[in-house]
Design a protein around this motif. Structure first.
Motif, mmCIF file in Angstrom:
data_model
loop_
_atom_site.group_PDB
_atom_site.id
_atom_site.type_symbol
_atom_site.label_atom_id
_atom_site.label_comp_id
_atom_site.label_asym_id
_atom_site.label_seq_id
_atom_site.Cartn_x
_atom_site.Cartn_y
_atom_site.Cartn_z
ATOM 1 N N GLU A 200 -3.436 6.016 -1.804
ATOM 2 C CA GLU A 200 -4.338 6.188 -0.764
ATOM 3 C C GLU A 200 -4.391 7.368 0.007
ATOM 4 N N GLN A 201 -5.532 7.821 0.482
ATOM 5 C CA GLN A 201 -5.393 8.740 1.558
ATOM 6 C C GLN A 201 -6.389 8.594 2.461
ATOM 7 N N VAL A 202 -5.825 8.691 3.692
ATOM 8 C CA VAL A 202 -6.514 8.305 4.890
ATOM 9 C C VAL A 202 -7.331 9.336 5.604
ATOM 10 N N GLU A 203 -8.532 9.253 5.811
ATOM 11 C CA GLU A 203 -9.418 10.264 6.381
ATOM 12 C C GLU A 203 -8.863 11.052 7.858
ATOM 13 N N PRO B 52 -1.968 2.595 -6.300
ATOM 14 C CA PRO B 52 -2.599 3.628 -6.345
ATOM 15 C C PRO B 52 -2.327 4.389 -4.810
ATOM 16 N N ARG C 258 0.958 -1.246 -0.076
ATOM 17 C CA ARG C 258 -0.140 -0.076 0.248
ATOM 18 C C ARG C 258 0.790 1.135 0.031
ATOM 19 N N ILE D 69 0.386 5.297 0.707
ATOM 20 C CA ILE D 69 -0.631 6.452 1.476
ATOM 21 C C ILE D 69 0.250 7.725 1.462
ATOM 22 N N GLU E 260 -5.265 13.822 5.109
ATOM 23 C CA GLU E 260 -5.412 14.259 3.698
ATOM 24 C C GLU E 260 -3.981 15.154 3.542
#
Length: 421
Positions: free
Chosen positions: A371-374, A369, A223, A225, A377
């Motif tokens: 990703e973005q963690v809530e 990809p 992953r 991020i 950002e």
């Protein structure tokens, strides 16, 4: 192909059976017969491929065929880049040789600890020495070890030995060895320095390029991020807590970062310890023991830990700082997903490191990809796919011209790792 077809003695086959080795790996099947024939070997072997047994089993058998001597004469020398790899290789050689009719003495020597106990242990000689280069030269200078009788030399992690600045030490050691000997080079990569050394020292070597076992491909979920650099520690803490990660190996670029990140995690009541070349050997040994026993949740390490450490059932690896190269990335994430277990590798990517990460991806032939963690950002310049151009950025990948940042990272890594000698 069973181990019984490789020409090993009953005592070594018993050791193989005791370790529950069902069949030889690709590197073992190719290397063991060649070594038994006395051939020099130049082998490409990845972490976890079984390369220690690939050279240890046949060399143990060859040592058994020679008459014993009193005092013992050093006949097999294994050079490795780090303390941890020295301890690991030495332990495996002892285990594989435990059923031999003629007991062999294995000495493991490395820097970062007092030289006196190692000198005492070498009184009366040793049949096998596993060493980091700097400490071996110290012992030779003290006349505690004599290299003139070495019959076989193994360079384990040859690329790492040269990458960490041991070229001068290697040259001094080679000058002390007899001209006639068997040479075995095992390396994950073959940069020009390794190729030049191999051409100079190996005599008509058997070339082995052992592919990864199809059924043994690690099950690692990768992953990436997106996160601003200043929020990485907060994101790391959030991921550990939110996902209830039991054990996490976190890679950073410098020993200073290792100390800072570990300290911040401890303040958040997450039991973490740094792991780098400035620590005493006793501290490093304790950290690894606590981590393996799950008494410690997080180890924050520099790349000194990226090779040679086998931590069973390690579920998660985090690239807090991205590695310099795709090869280092592979070695880092290879700490998880071992022995049939599944694993997770997470990389933190910021706006100013995305181009470098995309180049690492390209070298691996993968695409992840971002990703973005809530709540985390990125607020810096928007991350966007890299634009192909006639003169693409090198991003500091090995084999290309490094940037100033890459040179600083390299200097920091060499400073950390040189402590291992």
């Amino acid at each position: 192909m069973p181990f019984t077809s490789l020409g090993l003695s009953p005592a070594l086959l018993r050791a193989v059976s005791a370790r529950a080795y069902l069949a030889p790996t690709a590197i073992q099947a190719a290397a063991i017969p060649a070594v038994l024939q006395g051939r020099d070997v130049l082998a490409s072997a990845q972490t976890g491929s079984g390369k220690t047994a690939a050279f240890a089993l046949p060399l143990l058998q060859l040592l058994q065929q020679a008459p014993s001597e009193k005092p013992r004469r050093l006949r097999l020398l294994v050079l490795v880049p780090t303390r941890e790899l020295a301890a690991q290789v030495g332990g495996e050689i002892r285990s594989l040789g435990q059923h031999l009719p003629q007991a062999l003495k294995v000495a493991v020597v490395f820097g970062g600890v007092s030289i006196n106990p190692q000198m005492m242990n070498l009184r009366g000689g040793a049949d096998i020495v596993v060493a980091t280069p700097g400490r071996l030269l110290d012992l030779a200078d003290h006349n505690a070890v004599v290299l003139s009788g070495v019959a076989a030399l193994v360079l384990d992690e040859a690329d790492r030995l040269l990458d960490l600045g041991f070229a001068d030490e290697l040259s001094r050691i080679l000058a002390l060895l007899p001209a006639q000997r068997q040479n075995l080079f095992f390396s994950a990569t073959f940069p020009p320095a390794v190729q030049a050394l191999a051409q100079r020292l190996l005599r008509e070597p058997v070339h082995i390029d052992a592919p990864a076992e199809a059924e043994g491909e690690p099950d690692i979920t990768q992953r990436a991020i997106a996160v601003d650099p200043g929020r990485r520690t907060q994101l790391l803490r959030h991921l550990i807590t939110q996902n209830a990660w039991r054990r996490v190996l976190v890679f950073v670029a410098t020993k200073h970062a290792a100390e800072i990140v570990a300290d911040k995690l401890r303040k958040a009541r997450i039991y973490a310890e740094p792991f780098h070349g400035e620590l005493s050997q006793g501290k490093r040994t304790q950290v690894l023991a606590d981590f393996k026993a799950s008494r410690l949740k997080v180890v924050v390490a520099t790349d000194v830990a990226s090779r040679g450490i086998d931590i069973a059932q390690l579920p998660v690896v985090v690239n807090y700082d991205l590695p310099r190269s795709a090869q280092d990335y592979i070695h880092r994430i290879g700490r998880t997903g071992r022995a049939g277990e599944s694993g997770l590798a997470v990389s933190f990517v910021s706006a100013d490191t995305e181009t470098h990460f995309r180049l690492i991806e390209k070298r691996q032939g993968v695409s992840l990809p971002l990703e973005q963690v809530e709540g985390f950002e990125p607020q810096q310049a928007a991350i966007s796919p890299p634009v192909e151009s006639a003169a693409p950025s090198t991003g500091g990948v090995k084999g290309k011209r490094p940037s100033k940042k890459d040179k600083l990272r390299t200097a920091a890594a060499v400073a950390d790792s040189a402590k291992d000698a």
